[in-house]
Design a protein around this motif. Structure first.
Motif, PDB file in Angstrom:
ATOM      1  N   ASN A 126      14.574  54.726  -5.632  1.00  0.00           N
ATOM      2  CA  ASN A 126      14.866  54.093  -4.341  1.00  0.00           C
ATOM      3  C   ASN A 126      13.679  53.287  -3.827  1.00  0.00           C
ATOM      4  OD1 ASN A 126      17.435  55.198  -4.292  1.00  0.00           O
ATOM      5  ND2 ASN A 126      16.809  57.008  -3.106  1.00  0.00           N
ATOM      6  N   LEU A 127      12.454  53.770  -4.110  1.00  0.00           N
ATOM      7  CA  LEU A 127      11.256  53.084  -3.642  1.00  0.00           C
ATOM      8  C   LEU A 127      10.974  51.795  -4.418  1.00  0.00           C
ATOM      9  CD1 LEU A 127       8.891  56.152  -3.046  1.00  0.00           C
ATOM     10  CD2 LEU A 127       9.832  54.635  -1.292  1.00  0.00           C
ATOM     11  N   ILE A 128      11.309  51.779  -5.714  1.00  0.00           N
ATOM     12  CA  ILE A 128      11.003  50.587  -6.517  1.00  0.00           C
ATOM     13  C   ILE A 128      12.168  49.600  -6.576  1.00  0.00           C
ATOM     14  CG2 ILE A 128       9.405  51.924  -7.941  1.00  0.00           C
ATOM     15  CD1 ILE A 128      11.480  51.889 -10.177  1.00  0.00           C
ATOM     16  N   GLN A 129      13.342  49.996  -6.145  1.00  0.00           N
ATOM     17  CA  GLN A 129      14.510  49.119  -6.220  1.00  0.00           C
ATOM     18  C   GLN A 129      14.287  47.754  -5.558  1.00  0.00           C
ATOM     19  OE1 GLN A 129      17.834  49.653  -7.784  1.00  0.00           O
ATOM     20  NE2 GLN A 129      17.461  47.453  -7.493  1.00  0.00           N
ATOM     21  N   PRO A 130      13.617  47.693  -4.387  1.00  0.00           N
ATOM     22  CA  PRO A 130      13.396  46.380  -3.760  1.00  0.00           C
ATOM     23  C   PRO A 130      12.583  45.409  -4.616  1.00  0.00           C
ATOM     24  CG  PRO A 130      13.032  48.149  -2.173  1.00  0.00           C
ATOM     25  CD  PRO A 130      13.169  48.793  -3.507  1.00  0.00           C
ATOM     26  N   TYR A 131      11.868  45.876  -5.621  1.00  0.00           N
ATOM     27  CA  TYR A 131      11.065  45.011  -6.487  1.00  0.00           C
ATOM     28  C   TYR A 131      11.879  44.445  -7.658  1.00  0.00           C
ATOM     29  CZ  TYR A 131       7.135  46.997  -3.915  1.00  0.00           C
ATOM     30  OH  TYR A 131       6.261  47.375  -2.914  1.00  0.00           O
TER      31      TYR A 131
END
Length: 265
Positions: A126-131
């Protein structure tokens, strides 16, 4: 003659009694037929603890997008960001600090203590999805790099057992250590475990009792310590070099022989 017969009968009775007593203390799972194994629970999920070592692999359809999140160690002790694995490098190991955090590339500190592996994977994803682009769904794999169990005491050989599949029961662990010796105290095996807060807890197992299969501690966790206490025979023989398994029987026989001699006088 009558006194001799009495003497022999006493010896036979003593040997039979000693043999029965030893069997009672040595045999495992003696009440298996009386235990309801239908209520046996599946292995509980293991949770991440302080000082655990984790390997984390991020993959995606576009390797270049995942590369910043994959740190790999090289033989010269340096590290590099890489999306591809080669024979010359391996995944970087993240150590969970005392407060429960890991320092993850790009993202920074992530608190993972108390999470299962699947929960940690979801949190990191969930934390890396925006990248990543909206179409890409990165895959995160978290594995323990330090899942070990220590077995000491009256076993075939004290050792540290490395667990590769994150599933190990206390019975399997003792088997890997060569099983308990004849001097091992089967009704009182000690398990020492560190919980998510770093506190030590202890549990006692009775290997003669089949209810061990229903224990919530039947499956081990990382860094568990198993200690098998010596029985009284081993304790008494600590300073005797030639003490053997049959010494208690010989002691009984000598006592009975003394008694028989007294009766024949």
């Amino acid at each position: 003659m009558k006194k001799t017969s009495v003497f022999l009968s006493l010896i036979v009775a003593a040997l039979l009694f000693t043999g029965c007593t030893m069997t009672k203390h040595v045999a495992y799972f003696q009440n298996m037929e009386e235990v309801d194994l239908q209520s046996t629970k599946m292995m509980p999920e293991i949770h991440i603890k302080p000082n655990d070592e984790l390997t984390i692999l991020v993959s995606s359809v576009t390797p270049e997008a995942a590369a910043p999140f994959n740190m790999r160690l090289f033989s010269n002790s340096g590290y590099s960001m890489s999306g591809a694995s080669t024979a010359s490098n391996s995944l970087y190991t993240y150590i969970v600090d005392k407060d429960g955090f890991i320092n993850f590339p790009v993202i920074g500190k992530i608190k993972v203590v108390g999470m299962s592996r699947t929960e940690a994977e979801e949190a990191i994803r969930n934390l890396i999805q925006p990248y990543f682009s909206a179409e890409e769904k990165p895959v995160v794999k978290v594995r323990y790099a330090s899942f070990k169990v220590t077995i000491i005491g009256e076993v075939g050989g004290s050792r540290v057992v490395t667990v590769t599949n994150e599933r190990l029961s206390i019975i399997e662990a003792l088997a890997q250590a060569g099983d308990l010796s004849i001097y091992g105290k089967r009704p009182n095996v000690l398990l020492v475990r560190e919980n998510d807060e770093g506190q030590k807890i202890s549990v006692r197992f009775d290997l003669n009792d089949a209810n061990i299969f229903n224990s919530p501690y039947y499956y081990l966790e990382q860094n568990d310590i198993i200690y098998v206490e010596p029985n009284k025979a081993r304790a008494r023989s600590a300073d005797v070099t030639s003490y053997t398994f049959w010494t208690p029987i010989a002691s009984i026989a000598m006592s009975l022989a003394t008694l028989a001699i007294s009766l024949t006088k």
